[in-house]
Design a protein around this motif. Structure first.
Motif, PDB file in Angstrom:
ATOM      1  N   LEU A  14      15.817   9.201  -5.550  1.00 41.43           N
ATOM      2  CA  LEU A  14      14.583   8.664  -4.976  1.00 41.43           C
ATOM      3  C   LEU A  14      13.352   9.508  -5.328  1.00 41.43           C
ATOM      4  O   LEU A  14      12.223   9.065  -5.165  1.00 41.43           O
ATOM      5  CB  LEU A  14      14.705   8.570  -3.452  1.00 41.43           C
ATOM      6  N   LYS A  15      13.589  10.702  -5.821  1.00 44.11           N
ATOM      7  CA  LYS A  15      12.522  11.666  -6.099  1.00 44.11           C
ATOM      8  C   LYS A  15      11.476  11.097  -7.057  1.00 44.11           C
ATOM      9  O   LYS A  15      11.804  10.357  -7.979  1.00 44.11           O
ATOM     10  CB  LYS A  15      13.156  12.916  -6.698  1.00 44.11           C
ATOM     11  N   ASP A  16      10.223  11.446  -6.801  1.00 47.58           N
ATOM     12  CA  ASP A  16       9.056  11.066  -7.611  1.00 47.58           C
ATOM     13  C   ASP A  16       8.662   9.597  -7.474  1.00 47.58           C
ATOM     14  O   ASP A  16       7.875   9.099  -8.279  1.00 47.58           O
ATOM     15  CB  ASP A  16       9.257  11.414  -9.092  1.00 47.58           C
ATOM     16  N   ASN A  17       9.181   8.905  -6.487  1.00 51.86           N
ATOM     17  CA  ASN A  17       8.800   7.515  -6.243  1.00 51.86           C
ATOM     18  C   ASN A  17       7.817   7.438  -5.083  1.00 51.86           C
ATOM     19  O   ASN A  17       7.852   8.256  -4.170  1.00 51.86           O
ATOM     20  CB  ASN A  17      10.021   6.652  -5.922  1.00 51.86           C
ATOM     21  N   TYR A  18       6.970   6.423  -5.131  1.00 54.20           N
ATOM     22  CA  TYR A  18       6.039   6.176  -4.035  1.00 54.20           C
ATOM     23  C   TYR A  18       6.693   5.301  -2.984  1.00 54.20           C
ATOM     24  O   TYR A  18       7.471   4.402  -3.294  1.00 54.20           O
ATOM     25  CB  TYR A  18       4.764   5.499  -4.550  1.00 54.20           C
ATOM     26  N   ILE A  19       6.329   5.564  -1.724  1.00 50.72           N
ATOM     27  CA  ILE A  19       6.762   4.745  -0.600  1.00 50.72           C
ATOM     28  C   ILE A  19       5.617   3.787  -0.286  1.00 50.72           C
ATOM     29  O   ILE A  19       4.470   4.209  -0.138  1.00 50.72           O
ATOM     30  CB  ILE A  19       7.077   5.622   0.624  1.00 50.72           C
ATOM     31  N   LEU A  20       5.957   2.508  -0.194  1.00 49.19           N
ATOM     32  CA  LEU A  20       4.950   1.490   0.081  1.00 49.19           C
ATOM     33  C   LEU A  20       5.306   0.728   1.347  1.00 49.19           C
ATOM     34  O   LEU A  20       6.475   0.658   1.736  1.00 49.19           O
ATOM     35  CB  LEU A  20       4.875   0.495  -1.080  1.00 49.19           C
ATOM     36  N   ILE A  21       4.290   0.135   1.945  1.00 50.84           N
ATOM     37  CA  ILE A  21       4.492  -0.802   3.037  1.00 50.84           C
ATOM     38  C   ILE A  21       3.793  -2.095   2.672  1.00 50.84           C
ATOM     39  O   ILE A  21       2.856  -2.108   1.873  1.00 50.84           O
ATOM     40  CB  ILE A  21       3.960  -0.270   4.385  1.00 50.84           C
ATOM     41  N   ASP A  22       4.267  -3.181   3.256  1.00 51.32           N
ATOM     42  CA  ASP A  22       3.583  -4.448   3.048  1.00 51.32           C
ATOM     43  C   ASP A  22       2.413  -4.542   4.029  1.00 51.32           C
ATOM     44  O   ASP A  22       2.321  -3.780   4.991  1.00 51.32           O
ATOM     45  CB  ASP A  22       4.544  -5.632   3.183  1.00 51.32           C
ATOM     46  N   ARG A  23       1.508  -5.434   3.765  1.00 45.48           N
ATOM     47  CA  ARG A  23       0.297  -5.548   4.581  1.00 45.48           C
ATOM     48  C   ARG A  23       0.616  -5.858   6.042  1.00 45.48           C
ATOM     49  O   ARG A  23      -0.076  -5.410   6.948  1.00 45.48           O
ATOM     50  CB  ARG A  23      -0.630  -6.621   3.995  1.00 45.48           C
ATOM     51  N   ALA A  24       1.708  -6.574   6.301  1.00 41.64           N
ATOM     52  CA  ALA A  24       2.088  -6.907   7.675  1.00 41.64           C
ATOM     53  C   ALA A  24       2.404  -5.653   8.494  1.00 41.64           C
ATOM     54  O   ALA A  24       2.249  -5.656   9.711  1.00 41.64           O
ATOM     55  CB  ALA A  24       3.284  -7.859   7.673  1.00 41.64           C
ATOM     56  N   ASN A  25       2.845  -4.579   7.848  1.00 45.72           N
ATOM     57  CA  ASN A  25       3.179  -3.342   8.543  1.00 45.72           C
ATOM     58  C   ASN A  25       2.081  -2.288   8.460  1.00 45.72           C
ATOM     59  O   ASN A  25       2.286  -1.149   8.884  1.00 45.72           O
ATOM     60  CB  ASN A  25       4.497  -2.772   8.006  1.00 45.72           C
TER      61      ASN A  25
ATOM     62  N   MET B 268       0.835  -1.193   0.000  1.00 48.47           N
ATOM     63  CA  MET B 268       0.000   0.000   0.000  1.00 48.47           C
ATOM     64  C   MET B 268       0.873   1.247   0.000  1.00 48.47           C
ATOM     65  O   MET B 268       1.868   1.312   0.729  1.00 48.47           O
ATOM     66  CB  MET B 268      -0.892  -0.006   1.226  1.00 48.47           C
ATOM     67  N   ARG B 269       0.481   2.226  -0.791  1.00 44.69           N
ATOM     68  CA  ARG B 269       1.192   3.502  -0.838  1.00 44.69           C
ATOM     69  C   ARG B 269       0.873   4.309   0.410  1.00 44.69           C
ATOM     70  O   ARG B 269      -0.293   4.481   0.748  1.00 44.69           O
ATOM     71  CB  ARG B 269       0.775   4.310  -2.055  1.00 44.69           C
ATOM     72  N   ILE B 270       1.927   4.819   1.040  1.00 38.78           N
ATOM     73  CA  ILE B 270       1.700   5.669   2.213  1.00 38.78           C
ATOM     74  C   ILE B 270       2.351   7.038   2.056  1.00 38.78           C
ATOM     75  O   ILE B 270       2.200   7.884   2.925  1.00 38.78           O
ATOM     76  CB  ILE B 270       2.174   5.001   3.517  1.00 38.78           C
ATOM     77  N   GLY B 271       3.079   7.235   0.963  1.00 41.16           N
ATOM     78  CA  GLY B 271       3.713   8.528   0.754  1.00 41.16           C
ATOM     79  C   GLY B 271       4.341   8.621  -0.624  1.00 41.16           C
ATOM     80  O   GLY B 271       4.520   7.623  -1.307  1.00 41.16           O
ATOM     81  N   LYS B 272       4.676   9.857  -1.003  1.00 42.60           N
ATOM     82  CA  LYS B 272       5.371  10.092  -2.263  1.00 42.60           C
ATOM     83  C   LYS B 272       6.546  11.019  -1.999  1.00 42.60           C
ATOM     84  O   LYS B 272       6.385  12.083  -1.397  1.00 42.60           O
ATOM     85  CB  LYS B 272       4.451  10.712  -3.311  1.00 42.60           C
ATOM     86  N   ILE B 273       7.727  10.603  -2.441  1.00 41.59           N
ATOM     87  CA  ILE B 273       8.929  11.419  -2.300  1.00 41.59           C
ATOM     88  C   ILE B 273       8.874  12.507  -3.359  1.00 41.59           C
ATOM     89  O   ILE B 273       8.809  12.218  -4.551  1.00 41.59           O
ATOM     90  CB  ILE B 273      10.201  10.570  -2.460  1.00 41.59           C
ATOM     91  N   VAL B 274       8.879  13.754  -2.900  1.00 45.64           N
ATOM     92  CA  VAL B 274       8.740  14.865  -3.838  1.00 45.64           C
ATOM     93  C   VAL B 274      10.017  15.676  -4.009  1.00 45.64           C
ATOM     94  O   VAL B 274      10.147  16.409  -4.983  1.00 45.64           O
ATOM     95  CB  VAL B 274       7.577  15.803  -3.447  1.00 45.64           C
ATOM     96  N   ASN B 275      10.962  15.543  -3.060  1.00 45.66           N
ATOM     97  CA  ASN B 275      12.185  16.324  -3.177  1.00 45.66           C
ATOM     98  C   ASN B 275      13.184  15.875  -2.124  1.00 45.66           C
ATOM     99  O   ASN B 275      12.866  15.062  -1.258  1.00 45.66           O
ATOM    100  CB  ASN B 275      11.895  17.816  -3.001  1.00 45.66           C
ATOM    101  N   THR B 276      14.378  16.437  -2.204  1.00 45.77           N
ATOM    102  CA  THR B 276      15.363  16.234  -1.147  1.00 45.77           C
ATOM    103  C   THR B 276      15.167  17.333  -0.120  1.00 45.77           C
ATOM    104  O   THR B 276      14.501  18.339  -0.378  1.00 45.77           O
ATOM    105  CB  THR B 276      16.797  16.289  -1.712  1.00 45.77           C
ATOM    106  N   GLN B 277      15.766  17.155   1.049  1.00 50.43           N
ATOM    107  CA  GLN B 277      15.668  18.156   2.121  1.00 50.43           C
ATOM    108  C   GLN B 277      17.060  18.307   2.716  1.00 50.43           C
ATOM    109  O   GLN B 277      17.548  17.399   3.370  1.00 50.43           O
ATOM    110  CB  GLN B 277      14.665  17.689   3.180  1.00 50.43           C
ATOM    111  N   GLY B 278      17.696  19.403   2.462  1.00 50.19           N
ATOM    112  CA  GLY B 278      19.031  19.638   3.008  1.00 50.19           C
ATOM    113  C   GLY B 278      20.101  18.871   2.243  1.00 50.19           C
ATOM    114  O   GLY B 278      19.856  18.315   1.176  1.00 50.19           O
TER     115      GLY B 278
END
Length: 166
Positions: free
Chosen positions: A76-87, A5-15
């Protein structure tokens, strides 16, 4: 049922130390605190270990192990962050993940109405956008309307209010 499941999207770097800025795609932004690793949706799943999580305004700032400078984190920019169902967080009975509801077949008295293609979040209740080849129906996610949801069978049974389909 989706495995990741998608829980976030990396949009940029920070620092300059390798942190990335993430737009959360979850109702509970603090759920990132409980994760040791996530998966990156980059054509194939890539497992990334989390070193640190911070919050700034409406963003989650994540530092991944092995990503110690801005140029490496830039990949890593513009990629989705996913978790598995167990998490995934444990939902209360009668609650469902959006990803499990999308593509459910919707029926009223064994008549196929279409498939859920999206969900609108409104102030009082969600609204399911159901589409078949000819029409689109907006169905309120109310107990009086949604009679049964069976994720395993990919099916939702509804009882539409009078006048909704006219």
């Amino acid at each position: 049922m989706v495995e990741y499941m998608r829980i976030g999207k990396i949009v940029n770097t920070q620092g300059i130390k390798g942190e990335v800025r993430v737009i959360p795609l979850t109702e509970d932004i603090n759920r990132f605190d409980d994760l040791n690793f996530v998966f990156l949706d980059d054509e194939k799943l890539v497992k990334l270990e989390i070193e640190q999580v911070k919050y700034h305004k409406n963003f989650v700032l994540i530092k991944f192990m092995g990503y110690d400078d801005m140029s490496k984190s830039e990949t890593l920019k513009d990629n989705y962050i996913l978790i598995d169902r167990a998490n995934a967080i444990k939902l209360p009975k009668g609650s469902y993940f959006v990803s499990d509801l999308i593509n459910l077949s919707v029926y009223e008295k064994d008549v196929f109405l279409g498939k859920i293609i999206d969900i609108l979040t409104t102030g009082s209740n969600d609204v399911y956008i159901v589409k078949d080849k000819d029409r689109e129906i907006l169905i309120p996610a109310l107990k009086s309307v949604v009679k049964e949801i069976n994720i395993n069978e990919g099916k939702m049974e509804v009882e539409l209010p009078e006048g909704l389909m006219e």
